[in-house]
Structure formats: C-alpha cells, structure tokens
Design a protein around this motif. Sequence first.
Motif, PDB file in Angstrom:
ATOM      1  N   ARG A  39       0.830  -1.209   0.000  1.00  0.00           N
ATOM      2  CA  ARG A  39       0.000   0.000   0.000  1.00  0.00           C
ATOM      3  C   ARG A  39       0.861   1.254   0.000  1.00  0.00           C
ATOM      4  O   ARG A  39       0.578   2.233  -0.710  1.00  0.00           O
ATOM      5  N   GLN A  40       1.929   1.234   0.808  1.00  0.00           N
ATOM      6  CA  GLN A  40       2.811   2.400   0.878  1.00  0.00           C
ATOM      7  C   GLN A  40       3.504   2.646  -0.460  1.00  0.00           C
ATOM      8  O   GLN A  40       3.644   3.796  -0.898  1.00  0.00           O
ATOM      9  N   GLU A  93       3.289   5.901  -3.895  1.00  0.00           N
ATOM     10  CA  GLU A  93       4.335   6.584  -4.648  1.00  0.00           C
ATOM     11  C   GLU A  93       3.944   6.797  -6.105  1.00  0.00           C
ATOM     12  O   GLU A  93       4.597   7.562  -6.822  1.00  0.00           O
ATOM     13  N   GLY A  94       2.909   6.097  -6.557  1.00  0.00           N
ATOM     14  CA  GLY A  94       2.480   6.209  -7.949  1.00  0.00           C
ATOM     15  C   GLY A  94       1.644   5.010  -8.335  1.00  0.00           C
ATOM     16  O   GLY A  94       1.177   4.240  -7.497  1.00  0.00           O
ATOM     17  N   GLU A  95       1.482   4.812  -9.637  1.00  0.00           N
ATOM     18  CA  GLU A  95       0.681   3.694 -10.142  1.00  0.00           C
ATOM     19  C   GLU A  95       1.499   2.411 -10.072  1.00  0.00           C
ATOM     20  O   GLU A  95       2.565   2.294 -10.673  1.00  0.00           O
ATOM     21  N   ARG A 126       5.930  -2.834 -11.490  1.00  0.00           N
ATOM     22  CA  ARG A 126       6.239  -1.525 -12.053  1.00  0.00           C
ATOM     23  C   ARG A 126       5.580  -0.406 -11.254  1.00  0.00           C
ATOM     24  O   ARG A 126       4.431  -0.534 -10.820  1.00  0.00           O
ATOM     25  N   LEU A 127       6.333   0.656 -11.094  1.00  0.00           N
ATOM     26  CA  LEU A 127       5.844   1.870 -10.455  1.00  0.00           C
ATOM     27  C   LEU A 127       5.912   2.981 -11.492  1.00  0.00           C
ATOM     28  O   LEU A 127       6.993   3.326 -11.966  1.00  0.00           O
ATOM     29  N   PRO A 153      10.257  -0.494 -13.887  1.00  0.00           N
ATOM     30  CA  PRO A 153      10.356  -1.695 -13.058  1.00  0.00           C
ATOM     31  C   PRO A 153      11.075  -1.426 -11.737  1.00  0.00           C
ATOM     32  O   PRO A 153      12.128  -0.787 -11.714  1.00  0.00           O
ATOM     33  N   VAL A 154      10.498  -1.912 -10.637  1.00  0.00           N
ATOM     34  CA  VAL A 154      11.173  -1.851  -9.338  1.00  0.00           C
ATOM     35  C   VAL A 154      11.596  -3.246  -8.886  1.00  0.00           C
ATOM     36  O   VAL A 154      12.374  -3.385  -7.930  1.00  0.00           O
ATOM     37  N   ALA A 155      11.093  -4.281  -9.554  1.00  0.00           N
ATOM     38  CA  ALA A 155      11.525  -5.660  -9.313  1.00  0.00           C
ATOM     39  C   ALA A 155      11.163  -6.479 -10.543  1.00  0.00           C
ATOM     40  O   ALA A 155      10.133  -6.227 -11.188  1.00  0.00           O
TER      41      ALA A 155
END
Length: 367
Positions: A160-161, A165-167, A231-232, A236-238
Amino acid sequence: MDPAVAQAFAAAWPDKVRVLLAWADEPEADTQSRLIGVWLLVERRTRLSWPWKALVSPPGPVAYLGTPVIDRAHVSAVLAAMLEAVRKTPELPKLIQAGDMSEGSAVMAALEAIQARGAGHWQLLETRKRAKLTSCDDPKAFWAGSMSAKRLQGFARKRRQLGKEGELATTVAEQPAAVTAALDEFLRLEASGWKAARHSALASCPATERFTREMIAGLAERRLVLIEALRLNGAPVAMWVILLSGDTAYTWRTAYDEAYGRFSPGTLLLEDTTTRLLSDPAIACTDSCNHRDVGHQAERWPERHEVGDLLIDAGPERRLRLLLLSAREKAFRSGREAARQLYHRLRPEIERIRERLRGARPPQAQG
C-alpha cells in the motif's frame, strides 16, 4: 539442455560445445530413428579437473541444472551408451564434471547401476537442496500460510505504501518483442545494484551478457521464457526472468531497484509470481535455481529440490585419478565453507571495529 542454450554458449565463449545425442532405431516408423537422449557439455579445464580437461555440465556459471534429458523408458541404456561414446572417442576428455544433477532421479539410479557393472566410475562431491514450488488448489491460501499473520500484514502495508508513490502494476512479457524490451530493462536494473558491485550481474561480463541475449532470444521464439515485473509509474522496481520447459518453470534471475528497498519490492513481486505460477494449469513445478537453500524463496516455498555435484570418469580403469581429484575438490569446498561461516560469525565484530575507527578519526580542517 535446450538448443538455444547450446547455440548461445557457442556464440559467447570459446570453449568447445559437445552435445551427446542418443537415438533409437524404429524401423516400422516413417523415420528411421528417434531422439531419446541429450546431454549438453562443454570441453574445458577446470579447478576440479586440473591438470586434465573435462566435459562440463551445466555449461556455464548461469546455468543451474546439469541432468541430461533422457526418455524415461531408456535411461540406463542411454546413459551407458553416452559414457561408452565418450570412452571410445579419442578426442574427447574422459572426465565428466556433472553439476546440479537431480538427486533421486532415474539418471542417478542408472549411474549407480553402471558403476556396479564396472562400466564407469563416479564420485559424489556435494549435495545441496534448493527451494521448489509444486502446484496447489488455493494459491492465495498457500501464500498466506507461508509466513506469520504479522509478517503478511507487514508486506500488505508495504504494498500500500509503495502504491502511494504512484501507479503500481505487475506485468508479464511473453511475446518475443516484449521479452526483448523487458530483458533490456532487466539488465539495466540488475546492473544498478549490489550484483554489479560484486561483478555478478549478467551485464558485468560481455560474454555473459551476450550469452543471455542469445539464449533469451532463442527461447522467446518458442514462447519458453517470460519476464515478470512489478512496475511503479511504468518503471520496473523488481523483475523475474522465468524460463519454461515442459511442465516446469525456472525462476532463473531476479533483480530489484535498491532505491525502493524499504518497500521490499522483490518479496512483493515474489507474491505475485508465486500465486501466478500456482494458478497456471500448465506448470506443475517451479525450480528456484538457487545455489543454496537460502533467500526469500527458501523461506516461502516449503518443498525442496535436491541436487548433487559429480565427477565421472568414463575412461579406462583409473580409480586413483578419480579419488585424488575428488578428495582435492572436497577439501577445497570444505575449507571455503569454513571460511564463509567464520566470516559471517566475525562480521558483526568487524563492523563494530570499523564504526569505532570512524568515530576516532579527527575532524577534517575546513579551508
């Protein structure tokens, strides 16, 4: 053992690629023979085989399974024929360094039978376990049962946090063009973190990067690879690179953006990947490809895949050479493991000493 792996390795490294192929004659069929066995090896002098050369499988440092692919109905006969072919071919090394061989498999049983008949000898160097995932009826319940309720709530809070930060979205690249684009993203993401600092990122070595691109391109053409990403805002974040073979998936490589480490993006993607793999009726099992029984998958996936490293001598009776080489390698691995454990025991004290030394340094004069 996939052809894409053999072709990629031949393109990236100078070692000779050797592929043992076993055929069964079928006179009543339209074709004269049927492929019933494949073992991909490379010819190389290694620490284990030195001063001799060996046939090595798996072929490189980013391949994690060396078990030959053999028709279930012909395992013993095919394996014996492969070893005989090595023995009778003058230009081939007679030592076979077989790593990450599936323990408890029909291949291991066949090797024991072959050794009992005196048709070849082998030594087991090491056995390891790594996490695997098998299908279940309720993927969500599986994930919920993989940790305490408190930890489950903690990861839900981090998701959730991160979403604030974005989508936030999870994507899966399966088509060849999409896989190629996603692979570029993966290589950049992996090269931005701790793997690059340790020179273990795929892009850290030109040969390894070329191998990766060639292999993934070959597999993507036959829909045998997919790349999953958390993805944020589209970035990609992971990411996971997942290889496919039959009804088995292999979580080959993973990377995450360390700038978002406080949100545990790798574990968040592991949740998505785990539930998706368990929900796929075409996938019966997933191999973590981890070298050791550690990491997030080991903590969340209760099943284990046991593998072993073997040294096989297919040549004439030379038991002394086999015993000496295996004893030397076992001693090396034992010493390396002892050093690793000592380092981890002393690491907290080393860090405390470093902190005290930093605090004792005099302040720098300002100009």
